[in-house]
Structure formats: structure tokens, C-alpha cells
Design a protein around this motif. Structure first.
Motif, PDB file in Angstrom:
ATOM      1  N   ARG A   1       0.823  -1.217   0.000  1.00 28.04           N
ATOM      2  CA  ARG A   1       0.000   0.000   0.000  1.00 28.04           C
ATOM      3  C   ARG A   1       0.855   1.264   0.000  1.00 28.04           C
ATOM      4  N   HIS A   2       1.987   1.220   0.694  1.00 35.17           N
ATOM      5  CA  HIS A   2       2.740   2.458   0.903  1.00 35.17           C
ATOM      6  C   HIS A   2       4.166   2.440   0.358  1.00 35.17           C
ATOM      7  N   GLY A   3       4.623   1.313  -0.184  1.00 34.65           N
ATOM      8  CA  GLY A   3       5.996   1.252  -0.691  1.00 34.65           C
ATOM      9  C   GLY A   3       6.276   2.286  -1.763  1.00 34.65           C
ATOM     10  N   HIS A   4       5.278   2.573  -2.597  1.00 34.19           N
ATOM     11  CA  HIS A   4       5.492   3.525  -3.694  1.00 34.19           C
ATOM     12  C   HIS A   4       5.718   4.951  -3.195  1.00 34.19           C
ATOM     13  N   GLU A   5       5.453   5.206  -1.922  1.00 36.41           N
ATOM     14  CA  GLU A   5       5.660   6.538  -1.366  1.00 36.41           C
ATOM     15  C   GLU A   5       7.136   6.823  -1.086  1.00 36.41           C
ATOM     16  N   MET A   6       7.986   5.809  -1.206  1.00 36.68           N
ATOM     17  CA  MET A   6       9.381   5.955  -0.811  1.00 36.68           C
ATOM     18  C   MET A   6      10.284   6.503  -1.910  1.00 36.68           C
ATOM     19  N   ARG A   7       9.838   6.431  -3.168  1.00 37.32           N
ATOM     20  CA  ARG A   7      10.725   6.761  -4.283  1.00 37.32           C
ATOM     21  C   ARG A   7       9.940   7.506  -5.354  1.00 37.32           C
ATOM     22  N   ASP A   8      10.640   8.306  -6.147  1.00 39.82           N
ATOM     23  CA  ASP A   8       9.956   9.075  -7.182  1.00 39.82           C
ATOM     24  C   ASP A   8       9.794   8.307  -8.497  1.00 39.82           C
ATOM     25  N   ARG A   9      10.136   7.027  -8.517  1.00 38.03           N
ATOM     26  CA  ARG A   9       9.944   6.220  -9.725  1.00 38.03           C
ATOM     27  C   ARG A   9       8.466   5.861  -9.850  1.00 38.03           C
ATOM     28  N   PHE A  10       7.922   6.110 -11.023  1.00 38.42           N
ATOM     29  CA  PHE A  10       6.486   5.946 -11.259  1.00 38.42           C
ATOM     30  C   PHE A  10       6.207   4.536 -11.769  1.00 38.42           C
ATOM     31  N   SER A  11       5.377   3.790 -11.052  1.00 34.30           N
ATOM     32  CA  SER A  11       5.093   2.397 -11.400  1.00 34.30           C
ATOM     33  C   SER A  11       3.596   2.169 -11.507  1.00 34.30           C
ATOM     34  N   PHE A  12       3.225   0.941 -11.822  1.00 35.67           N
ATOM     35  CA  PHE A  12       1.802   0.595 -11.885  1.00 35.67           C
ATOM     36  C   PHE A  12       1.142   0.661 -10.505  1.00 35.67           C
ATOM     37  N   VAL A  13       1.912   0.583  -9.429  1.00 38.45           N
ATOM     38  CA  VAL A  13       1.322   0.796  -8.102  1.00 38.45           C
ATOM     39  C   VAL A  13       0.819   2.226  -7.989  1.00 38.45           C
ATOM     40  N   ASP A  14       1.571   3.191  -8.546  1.00 33.66           N
ATOM     41  CA  ASP A  14       1.117   4.582  -8.525  1.00 33.66           C
ATOM     42  C   ASP A  14      -0.179   4.735  -9.302  1.00 33.66           C
ATOM     43  N   ILE A  15      -0.271   4.086 -10.459  1.00 35.70           N
ATOM     44  CA  ILE A  15      -1.511   4.157 -11.231  1.00 35.70           C
ATOM     45  C   ILE A  15      -2.663   3.559 -10.442  1.00 35.70           C
ATOM     46  N   ALA A  16      -2.450   2.368  -9.883  1.00 31.62           N
ATOM     47  CA  ALA A  16      -3.514   1.705  -9.123  1.00 31.62           C
ATOM     48  C   ALA A  16      -3.937   2.541  -7.919  1.00 31.62           C
ATOM     49  N   ALA A  17      -2.956   3.111  -7.215  1.00 32.17           N
ATOM     50  CA  ALA A  17      -3.278   3.923  -6.035  1.00 32.17           C
ATOM     51  C   ALA A  17      -4.033   5.185  -6.433  1.00 32.17           C
ATOM     52  N   ASN A  18      -3.561   5.869  -7.461  1.00 33.19           N
ATOM     53  CA  ASN A  18      -4.204   7.114  -7.890  1.00 33.19           C
ATOM     54  C   ASN A  18      -5.579   6.867  -8.497  1.00 33.19           C
ATOM     55  N   ALA A  19      -5.798   5.661  -9.026  1.00 28.18           N
ATOM     56  CA  ALA A  19      -7.090   5.327  -9.638  1.00 28.18           C
ATOM     57  C   ALA A  19      -8.056   4.688  -8.642  1.00 28.18           C
ATOM     58  N   GLY A  20      -7.622   4.528  -7.397  1.00 31.53           N
ATOM     59  CA  GLY A  20      -8.497   3.936  -6.392  1.00 31.53           C
ATOM     60  C   GLY A  20      -8.690   2.444  -6.539  1.00 31.53           C
ATOM     61  N   GLN A  21      -7.737   1.762  -7.205  1.00 26.95           N
ATOM     62  CA  GLN A  21      -7.874   0.326  -7.438  1.00 26.95           C
ATOM     63  C   GLN A  21      -6.871  -0.519  -6.648  1.00 26.95           C
ATOM     64  N   LEU A  22      -5.961   0.119  -5.929  1.00 27.30           N
ATOM     65  CA  LEU A  22      -4.896  -0.645  -5.284  1.00 27.30           C
ATOM     66  C   LEU A  22      -5.434  -1.601  -4.225  1.00 27.30           C
ATOM     67  N   GLU A  23      -6.440  -1.180  -3.478  1.00 29.53           N
ATOM     68  CA  GLU A  23      -6.938  -2.017  -2.386  1.00 29.53           C
ATOM     69  C   GLU A  23      -7.471  -3.361  -2.874  1.00 29.53           C
TER      70      GLU A  23
END
Length: 443
Positions: free
Chosen positions: A414-436
């Protein structure tokens, strides 16, 4: 070239061309120059240590650095062999960690030495390459296990004083030497960790290409081009790795080495470190007493399965996800991350999307979606196949296998993508409300 054709005479084919500067990078339109002088793989290096190091002309006073385990399996032998050309008694570190405090202490111990010979894998190699890079001294490394892809990379994975784990600029070894008999006899979980580090290629490439296409970030194909043929052959023999098979171990070293060389070509770790590594880094940085002592590669393998499920789940959708402004929960990050929060908040802010920038990215993603789906499929390993490969190699496939509390592992996703500025599919899923929905299926 098939696995059966790989023997002690050509274990370093292609690698030799890269080291000598004879490899032509078609993407760059020129031959590639890399800062390595010697890479040697042999079934046994017993008796060759002095000649290998003498060739590098590393100076008159050499420091051999090992830990308690690596000293027993190889470090003592290397130190004795190098005694005639200036090696002092080995510096044996007790349970070292690749952090700034340990690096500072090692730098003090290495004062007065002309150069350093590391004997070990991840932590030992990272510490020695980072410390020597600070003052320009050269170093070489004798591997003891095929447990990670950092032997030939020009970055070091280090934990800052804040607790944040990052890739820092370091240097390549002047010499990288592998005694296959020693490495094949290493504990099987170390070899499995190295194989799991290789599995990350597919998900890292998917993330990096997506970031390039959607955000315009740099992408280079050469790090993948040089290793893909060997990766295919390695996957065919994954089941032989737990048996200590020499040929399978050599194939694994080829992939690990070529990955590191590819990183060296471009000076950044993106080819082997995207969303999956952010999950692993979160575990290392914030598990505290909950950390089961698992290796970097073991965690990366499980995280790669998680990333593959997220990537392949999103890419199976007919329409592109629609992202909302990036949420930045500063108070929550401070609670979870403590002293590392400030650095992480800064990293997250660098890739945060809102306003016109968000609208532009959503529009581009929607326009590219069918084409992007086709492009990314060529880089993927299906989740089920990836899971079988990891299992065949003896690597963990679930949080339970790692011994990590499931809820904490889900927190890392849920929060690993907050550690680095590299943009991944986790960022897309989180920003789209689909990560959960993807987190809920993690085991």
C-alpha cells in the motif's frame, strides 16, 4: 547458445566483449566502454587468487574484507593467497549492515590501505564499493553466493541515517571473480534469492517502459537486450539451482552479471528496480522487530509476484484507469516512517499528479492504452509461470513463506510507492483507487 554449451571456457562470453569494450550498443550507435578490468568465472579459483589480483595492480597494501561466514568459506583462503603481494590479516566484520554507520566504521578500518578486496555478496559488496568510491580507491570482489545482481552494478543499496533505503552512486569493481564450486555449495536459500532478483526483470521493465511512454522518462533497452537470451535459458534450469548444479549456477551468474553491467551502461538501477523493489525496501526500512531476517532477493521475488498481479490485472481492463490527484498523507507517513518520512514525502511529491498535469497524463494514458497493452505483453512473464519458476528455484512466493505478517506485507504494498519518485503501476492503481482490490488478494 543452449545451456549444454555453457562450460568453463565460455561462461563469460559476451561479458568478455563488454569488459574489453568490443560490445556494440546498437541503440547508442557506438561501442560501450565500461569501468571493469576483469571478470572471471571458473569452476575453481583455488590457487589463482594471487595472479588475478596482481594483474589489477591494486597497490602494495591490500585489505581483504569479509564477514564471519564468508571468511570461513573463501575469505581466509583469499587472504592467505594474497599475503605475498601485500595483504594484511583479513578484516572480518560481525553481522554487518549496509548502512551509513557501518560504512563510516569500515572507512576508519580501511585507512592506510591502497585498495580493498571484498569477499562476500550483497552487504559486503555494497559496503566496500560505497566506501572505496568516496575516496577513489579501487576494489575487487570475490563472490561467495549468487544471491543478488549487485556485483557489477555501479550503485550501492544503502540505508541512510533516517532509515530510508536508497541506491547511492558507488563504483564498479576493478575485478569480479567467481569460484563456481564455492557458490554452488552456498546455502540454497542464497541461490534462490539471486534467482528471485532476476525474476524482477519482467515487472521492472513493464514499469519502466510504462513510465517512459506515459511520462516521457528515460528508457534504454540495452540492459534488457544483453540478458534476455540467458534469462530464457536460466528459467529452463531453475529447478536445478537447489541441487547446487554448477551449470545452472553459472547461468544464474551470467544473468546477475549482465543485469549489473546493464545498470553500469546507463548509471541508474531502473532496469532491475521499480515498483517491486519499493515494496521490499519498505519491509527493510519499517518492519523493525517484525522483520524475519529474509534476504533482499527473497522479498523481491514475492514483491515481483505482487507487481505482476497489479500490472496484469490493470492491463487486462478494456479501458485505461482514470487517476485522481495523488494523495499525500503527510501525517500518516510521519507515523509509519518516522525519521525517514521527510525524505519519502519529498520523493512522493516529485511524482505527484494533480491539476493540468494529471489531466494531461490521463488523456495520454487513455490514448495509448491499446498500444501500451500490446507493447507491455512482450515484457511480461505470466503470474502463474513466475510463481512456478520461483517455487522450482526454492524461493518464497508468499508473505507467509517469508515469515512476514500478512497485514504488514499489505502495508508495504500500500505504501511502498511513497518511498521513491519512480512511477510504477502501483502509482496508477493507487491514484485510480484500485490498489486495495489487489492488496486484498495478497497472501
Amino acid at each position: 547458445m543452449g545451456l549444454a554449451e555453457i562450460d568453463s571456457r565460455n561462461w563469460t562470453s559476451l561479458i568478455d566483449d563488454i569488459v574489453t569494450g568490443d560490445f556494440y550498443d546498437a541503440e547508442a550507435g557506438k561501442k560501450v566502454s565500461v569501468p571493469y578490468e576483469s571478470i572471471v568465472f571458473e569452476q575453481s579459483l583455488d590457487g589463482q587468487e594471487e595472479a588475478l589480483i596482481s594483474r589489477l595492480k591494486l597497490g602494495e597494501k591490500l585489505a581483504v574484507v569479509a564477514d564471519e561466514n564468508t571468511y570461513d568459506v573463501l575469505g581466509g583462503r583469499v587472504a592467505r593467497a594474497l599475503k605475498r603481494i601485500g595483504s594484511e590479516p583479513a578484516i572480518v566484520l560481525k553481522n554487518p549492515h549496509a548502512d551509513m554507520q557501518t560504512a563510516a566504521a569500515l572507512a576508519d578500518q580501511l585507512k592506510g590501505y591502497d585498495s580493498v578486496i571484498a569477499v562476500g555478496s550483497g552487504t559486503l559488496n555494497d559496503l566496500c564499493k560505497y566506501v572505496t568510491a568516496q575516496d577513489g580507491r579501487r576494489y575487487a570482489v570475490f563472490a561467495t553466493a549468487a544471491s543478488m545482481n549487485g556485483y557489477t552494478s555501479t550503485t550501492a543499496s544503502m540505508t541512510l541515517d533516517s532509515g530510508l533505503k536508497v541506491s547511492l552512486p558507488a563504483q564498479a569493481p576493478a575485478g569480479f571473480f567467481v569460484d563456481m564450486a564455492v557458490s554452488a555449495a552456498a546455502p540454497s536459500h542464497l541461490t534462490a534469492s539471486g534467482f528471485a532478483d532476476c525474476i524482477a526483470r519482467s515487472v521492472a521493465q513493464v514499469d519502466w517502459w510504462m513510465s517512459h511512454r506515459v511520462l516521457g522518462t528515460l528508457y534504454r533497452s540495452v540492459p534488457f537486450d544483453i540478458q534476455i537470451a540467458d534469462e530464457i535459458e536460466l528459467n529452463k534450469c531453475a529447478h536445478l539451482l537447489p541441487k547446487g548444479d554448477i551449470e545452472a549456477t553459472a547461468r544464474l551468474y551470467r544473468v546477475l552479471t549482465l543485469c549489473g553491467l546493464g545498470i553500469g551502461f546507463i548509471g541508474m538501477s531502473n532496469p532491475g528496480s521499480m515498483g517491486e523493489h519499493q515494496i521490499s525496501h519498505y519491509i527493510d526500512c519499517f518492519a523493525g522487530a517484525r522483520h524475519p531476517g529474509t534476504l533482499h532477493g527473497q522479498q523481491v521475488g514475492v514483491a515481483s509476484l505482487t507487481m505482476a498481479r497489479i500490472q496484469q490485472g490493470l492491463l487486462a481492463q478494456d479501458n485505461a484507469p482514470v487517476m485522481k490527484p495523488t494523495p499525500i498523507d503527510t501525517e500518516g507517513m510521519k507515523q509509519r516512517m518516522g525519521g525517514a518520512a521527510a525524505d519519502c514525502i519529498q520523493q512522493l511529491q516529485r511524482k505527484a499528479l494533480d491539476g493540468d498535469a494529471l489531466d494531461a497524463v490521463n488523456q495520454k494514458l487513455a490514448a495509448l492504452w491499446p498500444e501500451l497493452q500490446r507493447e507491455l505483453r512482450q515484457f511480461m512473464i505470466p503470474v502463474e509461470e513466475m510463481e512456478k519458476l520461483l517455487s522450482d528455484a526454492g524461493a518464497p512466493t508468499t508473505a507467509a513463506d517469508l515469515g512476514i505478517d500478512l497485514e504488514f506485507y499489505r502495508e508495504a504494498v500500500r505504501h511502498g510507492h511513497e518511498m521513491r519518485d519512480r512511477f510504477s503501476f502501483v502509482d496508477i492503481a493507487a491514484n485510480a483507487g484500485q490498489l486495495e482490490q489487489f492488496i486484498a488478494i495478497q497472501t
